[in-house]
Design a protein around this motif. Structure first.
Motif, mmCIF file in Angstrom:
data_model
loop_
_atom_site.group_PDB
_atom_site.id
_atom_site.type_symbol
_atom_site.label_atom_id
_atom_site.label_comp_id
_atom_site.label_asym_id
_atom_site.label_seq_id
_atom_site.Cartn_x
_atom_site.Cartn_y
_atom_site.Cartn_z
ATOM 1 N N LYS A 398 0.822 -1.114 0.124
ATOM 2 C CA LYS A 398 0.066 0.109 0.070
ATOM 3 C C LYS A 398 0.835 1.179 0.022
ATOM 4 O O LYS A 398 1.859 1.198 0.240
ATOM 5 N N ALA A 399 0.233 2.272 -0.161
ATOM 6 C CA ALA A 399 0.985 3.660 -0.144
ATOM 7 C C ALA A 399 1.869 3.811 1.149
ATOM 8 O O ALA A 399 3.009 4.423 1.023
ATOM 9 N N ASP A 400 1.362 3.537 2.219
ATOM 10 C CA ASP A 400 1.916 3.751 3.465
ATOM 11 C C ASP A 400 2.834 2.792 3.974
ATOM 12 O O ASP A 400 3.270 2.680 5.077
ATOM 13 N N GLY A 401 3.060 1.580 3.275
ATOM 14 C CA GLY A 401 3.981 0.523 3.689
ATOM 15 C C GLY A 401 3.373 -0.910 3.259
ATOM 16 O O GLY A 401 2.460 -0.978 2.212
ATOM 17 N N THR A 402 3.976 -1.992 3.672
ATOM 18 C CA THR A 402 3.611 -3.455 3.246
ATOM 19 C C THR A 402 2.731 -3.941 4.448
ATOM 20 O O THR A 402 3.043 -3.512 5.895
ATOM 21 N N TYR A 403 1.664 -4.760 4.003
ATOM 22 C CA TYR A 403 1.028 -5.236 5.128
ATOM 23 C C TYR A 403 0.785 -6.785 5.018
ATOM 24 O O TYR A 403 1.016 -7.108 3.710
ATOM 25 N N ILE A 404 1.076 -7.360 6.071
ATOM 26 C CA ILE A 404 1.163 -8.952 5.932
ATOM 27 C C ILE A 404 -0.055 -9.458 7.056
ATOM 28 O O ILE A 404 0.052 -9.000 8.206
ATOM 29 N N ASN A 405 -0.953 -10.236 6.377
ATOM 30 C CA ASN A 405 -2.125 -10.627 6.922
ATOM 31 C C ASN A 405 -2.948 -9.485 7.628
ATOM 32 O O ASN A 405 -3.410 -9.661 8.848
ATOM 33 N N GLY A 406 -2.905 -8.483 7.119
ATOM 34 C CA GLY A 406 -3.668 -7.361 7.101
ATOM 35 C C GLY A 406 -3.176 -6.312 8.121
ATOM 36 O O GLY A 406 -3.682 -5.151 8.491
ATOM 37 N N ALA A 407 -1.949 -6.754 8.718
ATOM 38 C CA ALA A 407 -1.264 -5.741 9.831
ATOM 39 C C ALA A 407 -0.026 -5.167 9.137
ATOM 40 O O ALA A 407 0.833 -6.054 8.605
ATOM 41 N N LYS A 408 0.117 -4.003 9.332
ATOM 42 C CA LYS A 408 1.648 -3.311 8.636
ATOM 43 C C LYS A 408 2.699 -3.789 9.284
ATOM 44 O O LYS A 408 2.936 -4.165 10.292
#
Length: 474
Positions: A398-408
């Motif tokens: 996403k624009a604000d970073g990487t998310y794994i299993n829905g969590a940043k």
């Protein structure tokens, strides 16, 4: 969840066994004490008590336990085929039922002559054959799954270390047998039904990855059989243990840095293993007479025409290349090595900006269990597949970073060890250079030796490569 279900079903089965022990005049607690339980079974069934010692021998202990267990249910009059099958497949159902059935009683020791004369009946020929087939199927499946399995080499990716037509024995014990992850399957079929085609397995039950203790850890440069990781993708979408079996050399271990420079392998900055009988692709320039491809292949030199006149691609060893240089009609023999800095579009991780090819890539670090990486534009292309496909996570950018299993997330810690596999026929092998890391749950076993080898170009007895029978694999 599967561990909880397994624990509950085990407790139910042990409850039934407890009550059956009580019916036989023993203490119920004896049914839940490993080894002592089997000692009591031997007493209740008339088996020699020393056989319990065999429970300490891997694989053999499986046969010993089920022998005692099936004898025990015979002691309660349960000797029909369906009763034997149910006792093995659904003990959590039948053991409590029999234990609470007042008509089911302990009849005596089934291995005594007195018991056999009183209770056993003569089996029909159909029953004899059915029992023999079932026992042979179960025994062979256990041996293939937990002990040793035969494989055939179908391609030349390991030439000349392994040849097309080699039949191998592969040990499951060396690295530890893998518990079947897709246990519902047609006997002796890997992933496809013989004759009819279609899936030879059901994914109704999937067991999490677990490996029994082995004799050794994987060592660098072992020749290893493993499941092809790319069959996780469409169109196959196969479960791990039903993916196609591949065989390569494990040139990189968890935590190693591997790279290639001008077709030379480097591991942790030092030259890697060079297979004594390994092959490269050479460009052979001949005079106007050219090369007779049929004759070349008869000489066991895999040869192809190129788009240049009188220039051929030949896969061979250094010694064979040196020999060919002396041929009167050969002008030049040079290794067909790709230049550095040119992307070939087929090298992992298939990022054009890296400008990697099979002969020049890296260095790349192989993930190890517990290793943590920072998630950024450099690491994500290399490790995204391992994080998502092999370790079962969702990953979103996403624009604000990487998310794994829905969590940043700014970092990721690997759950498994990984390996780097390459063929000894370096220019004619589909291997880790094309699809990356091999997870530990894909490891099948260690190649031990060839027990038979057929040369498809031979005839009669000359078809058998006698010098390869019982040849160890190095």
């Amino acid at each position: 969840m599967w561990y909880i279900i397994f624990a509950v079903l085990t407790i139910i089965a042990l409850y039934g066994l407890w009550k059956l022990f009580v019916k036989a005049g023993r203490q119920g607690w004896e049914a839940i004490v490993p080894f002592y339980r089997e000692y009591v079974m031997a007493e209740l069934t008339g088996r020699a008590k020393w056989t319990v010692i065999l429970l300490l021998v891997p694989i053999v202990n499986i046969f010993v336990f089920y022998g005692l267990y099936l004898d025990l249910i015979k002691a309660f009059g349960k000797r029909r085929f369906w009763e034997n099958a149910a006792a093995i497949l659904v003990p959590f159902i039948v053991l409590p039922l029999w234990a609470n059935d007042p008509l089911v009683k302990y009849l005596g020791k089934p291995n005594t002559e007195e018991f056999k004369k009183k209770y056993f009946y003569k089996k029909s020929m159909a029953r004899e054959w059915a029992d023999a087939i079932v026992f042979a199927t179960v025994a062979a499946s256990l041996i293939r799954g937990f002990l040793i399995e035969a494989y055939m080499i179908p391609t030349g990716s390991m030439e000349h270390t392994l040849l097309v037509g080699d039949f191998l024995f592969v040990s499951k014990l060396n690295y530890g047998p893998r518990i079947p992850m897709t246990p519902i399957a047609f006997p002796f079929a890997h992933h496809t039904m013989p004759i009819t085609g279609g899936k030879a397995y059901s994914e109704l039950i999937q067991i999490p990855y677990k490996r029994l203790p082995g004799f050794q850890e994987i060592k660098r440069n072992d020749v290893v059989v493993f499941n092809y990781p790319m069959e996780a993708d469409a169109p196959f979408n196969r479960p791990v243990d039903k993916r196609e079996n591949y065989i390569k050399r494990c040139v990189g271990m968890p935590g190693d840095k591997v790279s290639m420079s001008n077709a030379v392998l480097f591991v942790n900055g030092k030259p890697g293993f060079v297979p004594p009988e390994g092959q490269l692709g050479y460009l052979v320039t001949a005079d106007q007479t050219g090369l007779d491809i049929r004759v070349m292949n008869d000489k066991r030199l895999e040869t192809y025409e190129t788009n240049q006149p009188n220039v051929y691609q030949v896969f061979m060893t250094k010694e064979e290349a040196a020999m060919m240089k002396g041929w009167a009609n050969v002008k030049q023999v040079v290794p067909n090595i790709q230049k550095p800095g040119i992307d070939d579009g087929a090298t992992f991780p298939n990022v054009a900006a890296l400008k990697w090819n099979f002969d020049n890539f890296g260095p790349i670090t192989i993930p190890s269990k517990g290793w943590t990486i920072q998630l950024d534009s450099i690491t994500l292309p290399l490790y995204e597949r391992a994080i998502t496909v092999y370790e079962g996570n969702t990953l979103e950018k996403k624009a604000d970073g990487t998310y794994i299993n829905g969590a940043k997330a700014n970092s990721y810690t690997f759950k498994m060890n990984y390996y780097w596999m390459m063929g000894d026929n370096r220019h004619n092998s589909l291997d880790s250079r094309g699809w990356g890391f091999v997870p530990e749950d894909h490891i099948v076993g260690k190649a031990l030796f060839t027990w038979l080898s057929f040369d498809e170009l031979g005839s009669g007895l000359s078809k058998i490569r006698w010098n390869r029978i019982f040849k160890g694999i190095e």
